[in-house]
Design a protein around this motif. Structure first.
Motif, PDB file in Angstrom:
ATOM      1  N   ASN A 351     -71.380 -65.443  -4.244  1.00  0.00           N
ATOM      2  CA  ASN A 351     -70.987 -66.798  -3.896  1.00  0.00           C
ATOM      3  C   ASN A 351     -69.669 -67.128  -4.577  1.00  0.00           C
ATOM      4  OD1 ASN A 351     -71.661 -67.104  -6.571  1.00  0.00           O
ATOM      5  ND2 ASN A 351     -73.020 -68.841  -6.272  1.00  0.00           N
ATOM      6  N   GLY A 352     -69.201 -68.355  -4.402  1.00  0.00           N
ATOM      7  CA  GLY A 352     -67.957 -68.769  -5.054  1.00  0.00           C
ATOM      8  C   GLY A 352     -66.708 -68.166  -4.464  1.00  0.00           C
ATOM      9  N   ALA A 353     -66.787 -67.679  -3.222  1.00  0.00           N
ATOM     10  CA  ALA A 353     -65.609 -67.070  -2.601  1.00  0.00           C
ATOM     11  C   ALA A 353     -64.609 -68.152  -2.222  1.00  0.00           C
ATOM     12  CB  ALA A 353     -66.009 -66.277  -1.356  1.00  0.00           C
ATOM     13  N   PRO A 354     -63.305 -67.887  -2.417  1.00  0.00           N
ATOM     14  CA  PRO A 354     -62.288 -68.875  -2.010  1.00  0.00           C
ATOM     15  C   PRO A 354     -62.264 -69.008  -0.498  1.00  0.00           C
ATOM     16  CG  PRO A 354     -61.249 -66.806  -2.632  1.00  0.00           C
ATOM     17  CD  PRO A 354     -62.704 -66.675  -2.976  1.00  0.00           C
ATOM     18  N   PRO A 355     -61.727 -70.108   0.021  1.00  0.00           N
ATOM     19  CA  PRO A 355     -61.679 -70.297   1.471  1.00  0.00           C
ATOM     20  C   PRO A 355     -60.921 -69.167   2.151  1.00  0.00           C
ATOM     21  CG  PRO A 355     -61.129 -72.340   0.326  1.00  0.00           C
ATOM     22  CD  PRO A 355     -61.168 -71.253  -0.719  1.00  0.00           C
ATOM     23  N   ALA A 356     -61.329 -68.858   3.363  1.00  0.00           N
ATOM     24  CA  ALA A 356     -60.650 -67.814   4.126  1.00  0.00           C
ATOM     25  C   ALA A 356     -59.189 -68.171   4.304  1.00  0.00           C
ATOM     26  CB  ALA A 356     -61.322 -67.632   5.490  1.00  0.00           C
ATOM     27  N   GLY A 357     -58.324 -67.190   4.075  1.00  0.00           N
ATOM     28  CA  GLY A 357     -56.889 -67.422   4.177  1.00  0.00           C
ATOM     29  C   GLY A 357     -56.253 -67.888   2.899  1.00  0.00           C
ATOM     30  N   HIS A 358     -57.080 -68.186   1.887  1.00  0.00           N
ATOM     31  CA  HIS A 358     -56.533 -68.589   0.586  1.00  0.00           C
ATOM     32  C   HIS A 358     -55.805 -67.414  -0.035  1.00  0.00           C
ATOM     33  CE1 HIS A 358     -56.564 -69.987  -3.637  1.00  0.00           C
ATOM     34  NE2 HIS A 358     -56.589 -71.198  -3.101  1.00  0.00           N
ATOM     35  N   GLU A 359     -54.793 -67.719  -0.860  1.00  0.00           N
ATOM     36  CA  GLU A 359     -53.947 -66.661  -1.419  1.00  0.00           C
ATOM     37  C   GLU A 359     -54.717 -65.695  -2.302  1.00  0.00           C
ATOM     38  OE1 GLU A 359     -52.338 -69.405  -5.153  1.00  0.00           O
ATOM     39  OE2 GLU A 359     -50.951 -68.476  -3.758  1.00  0.00           O
ATOM     40  N   THR A 360     -55.876 -66.153  -2.859  1.00  0.00           N
ATOM     41  CA  THR A 360     -56.662 -65.266  -3.716  1.00  0.00           C
ATOM     42  C   THR A 360     -57.829 -64.631  -2.984  1.00  0.00           C
ATOM     43  OG1 THR A 360     -58.055 -67.094  -4.453  1.00  0.00           O
ATOM     44  CG2 THR A 360     -56.077 -66.615  -5.747  1.00  0.00           C
ATOM     45  N   SER A 361     -57.931 -64.887  -1.681  1.00  0.00           N
ATOM     46  CA  SER A 361     -59.046 -64.332  -0.929  1.00  0.00           C
ATOM     47  C   SER A 361     -58.789 -62.868  -0.609  1.00  0.00           C
ATOM     48  CB  SER A 361     -59.244 -65.117   0.374  1.00  0.00           C
ATOM     49  OG  SER A 361     -60.312 -64.570   1.128  1.00  0.00           O
ATOM     50  N   PRO A 362     -59.773 -61.966  -0.921  1.00  0.00           N
ATOM     51  CA  PRO A 362     -59.581 -60.554  -0.613  1.00  0.00           C
ATOM     52  C   PRO A 362     -59.577 -60.319   0.888  1.00  0.00           C
ATOM     53  CG  PRO A 362     -61.808 -60.948  -1.402  1.00  0.00           C
ATOM     54  CD  PRO A 362     -61.057 -62.235  -1.569  1.00  0.00           C
TER      55      PRO A 362
END
Length: 420
Positions: A351-362
């Motif tokens: 859980n705790g994943a950054p929003p899709a497209g966020h600069e820190t999203s893998p």
């Protein structure tokens, strides 16, 4: 309590939501007090006129100035980060409201509320030693404002005592609690910042431990081989004049040792060294625990193929690294299962994943860890899939057993031969 300098309150979605809750609580409390003051003022005015509309305008501007000033509390208690414009927006309308309230005895007591709220809020943004002086300044200023109002309206003292004060008692009691309200709210926000700082520190330490482990492996490879190369080169130099054949042998050993070191270093950098799936899962549990992330492991046996164990170990390592670097996770789940067709599936979710497209999203992309894993899985007949739903990030790797994959390859080759 002040904010740690290296913590940005916008580093995670949860922290941003906590700040909005903190700021909203302060603004809502002030809105209730201002609303009560305005209600009493309007209710006790027999003939509304320009002076009343001017007073209501100053109430509105004073409230907006307070909402702007509360943003400076984002740095924590006694942070002393208030801009001069914010302080002016807080105090000038409050003074204006106090002055305009002197026009009518029914307005005087309510008109001092913005000044007391302003000083009580300022007390927790200024220097810590100025807290009580500013709170007392707010109370003293309100008392002076009431006194001036009585002086400008002769004979109004007994009237305000008998008719206005009873109506305003409850409102002023709530107003007197403003210092406690501001302190508790901002203190709670400061605790959240401290916890966020500790979480980031734990995650950074976990990543640092992984880097140290890599550095240790690199040292073991390079240190050993370079030491052997140095000794053999020195021996070859000594034998050069006495035994040319022995010197040549030593130089050949140096060359062989250098090639071995180069191959092992490349294997280490590219992640081609044999990785133990069991060890990677154990390491994942350890580093996640150190980062205060609860991890669960459901392992249904272990692949018999060393290639499968190696590949899935790389997946576990990369997924764990992504959790530490990109997510604000509190839980992670690792599941390893063998399918009915001889395929092994490793599923890792957090859980705790950054929003899709966020600069820190893998994401998949050239040079990224996930892209490299997908290429390696394709090379052994497997595949890698990623799912990002809400705040949950899931990585699934499916790898066929070596023997099963080889049988499928042989069957395909036989079919191609028959067709030709």
């Amino acid at each position: 309590m002040t904010t740690p300098e290296h913590v940005s309150p916008t580093t995670s979605v949860g922290v941003r939501e906590a700040w909005l809750y903190t700021w909203g609580g302060l603004v809502l409390y002030a809105l209730v007090l201002y609303g009560l003051a305005v209600t009493v003022t309007v209710a006790r005015t027999d003939q509304p006129g320009p002076w009343l509309w001017g007073l209501l305008l100053t109430y509105t501007v004073a409230f907006l100035g307070l909402t702007l000033f509360c943003r400076s509390l984002k740095a924590g208690l006694w942070s002393r980060t208030t801009a001069t414009s914010q302080l002016a927006a807080l105090l000038i309308p409050a003074v204006g409201t106090s002055v305009l309230s002197w026009r009518d005895p029914d307005w005087v007591i309510a008109g001092q509320i913005p000044w007391f709220i302003a000083c009580s809020t300022w007390a927790f943004a200024a220097h810590r030693k100025a807290t009580w002086p500013l709170i007392l300044l707010g109370a003293f200023g309100a008392a002076v404002g009431v006194g001036v109002g009585i002086g400008l309206n002769p004979g109004s003292g007994q009237y305000m005592l008998d008719h206005v004060l009873p109506v305003m008692t409850a409102t002023w009691f709530m107003t007197s609690l403003t210092p406690l309200m501001v302190w508790l709210t901002v203190w709670w926000w400061g605790v959240i910042l401290k916890l966020e700082s500790a979480r980031k520190t734990q995650a950074d330490l976990a990543v640092a431990r992984e880097r140290l482990r890599f550095a240790s492996d690199l040292h073991d490879i390079q240190g050993h081989h370079l030491q052997v190369i140095a000794l053999k080169a020195e021996l070859a130099q000594r034998l050069l004049d006495r035994d040319l054949e022995a010197s040549r042998t030593q130089l050949q050993d140096v060359r062989s040792e250098a090639q071995t070191a180069l191959q092992e270093t490349r294997a280490l950098v590219q992640g081609l060294r044999q990785v133990s799936l069991e060890q990677e899962l154990a390491n994942a549990a350890e580093v996640l625990t150190s980062a205060r992330i609860t991890s669960t492991h459901h392992v249904d046996g272990s692949p018999s193929s060393s290639t499968v164990r190696h590949t899935l170990g790389l997946v576990a390592r990369e997924a764990t690294t992504n959790i530490l670097r990109h997510a604000r996770a509190t839980t992670a789940d690792y599941q390893l299962a063998c399918g009915t067709q001889g395929t092994w599936t490793l599923t890792i979710s957090n859980n705790g994943a950054p929003p899709a497209g966020h600069e820190t999203s893998p994401t998949f992309g050239p040079g990224t860890g996930l892209e490299g894993l997908r290429e390696r899985l394709h090379a052994v007949g497997g595949n890698l899939s990623v799912e990002h739903a809400d705040n949950t990030f899931t990585v699934s790797a499916v790898v066929p057993d070596d023997m099963t994959h080889q049988q499928h390859s042989n069957s395909a080759q036989r079919q191609e031969s028959s067709a030709s």
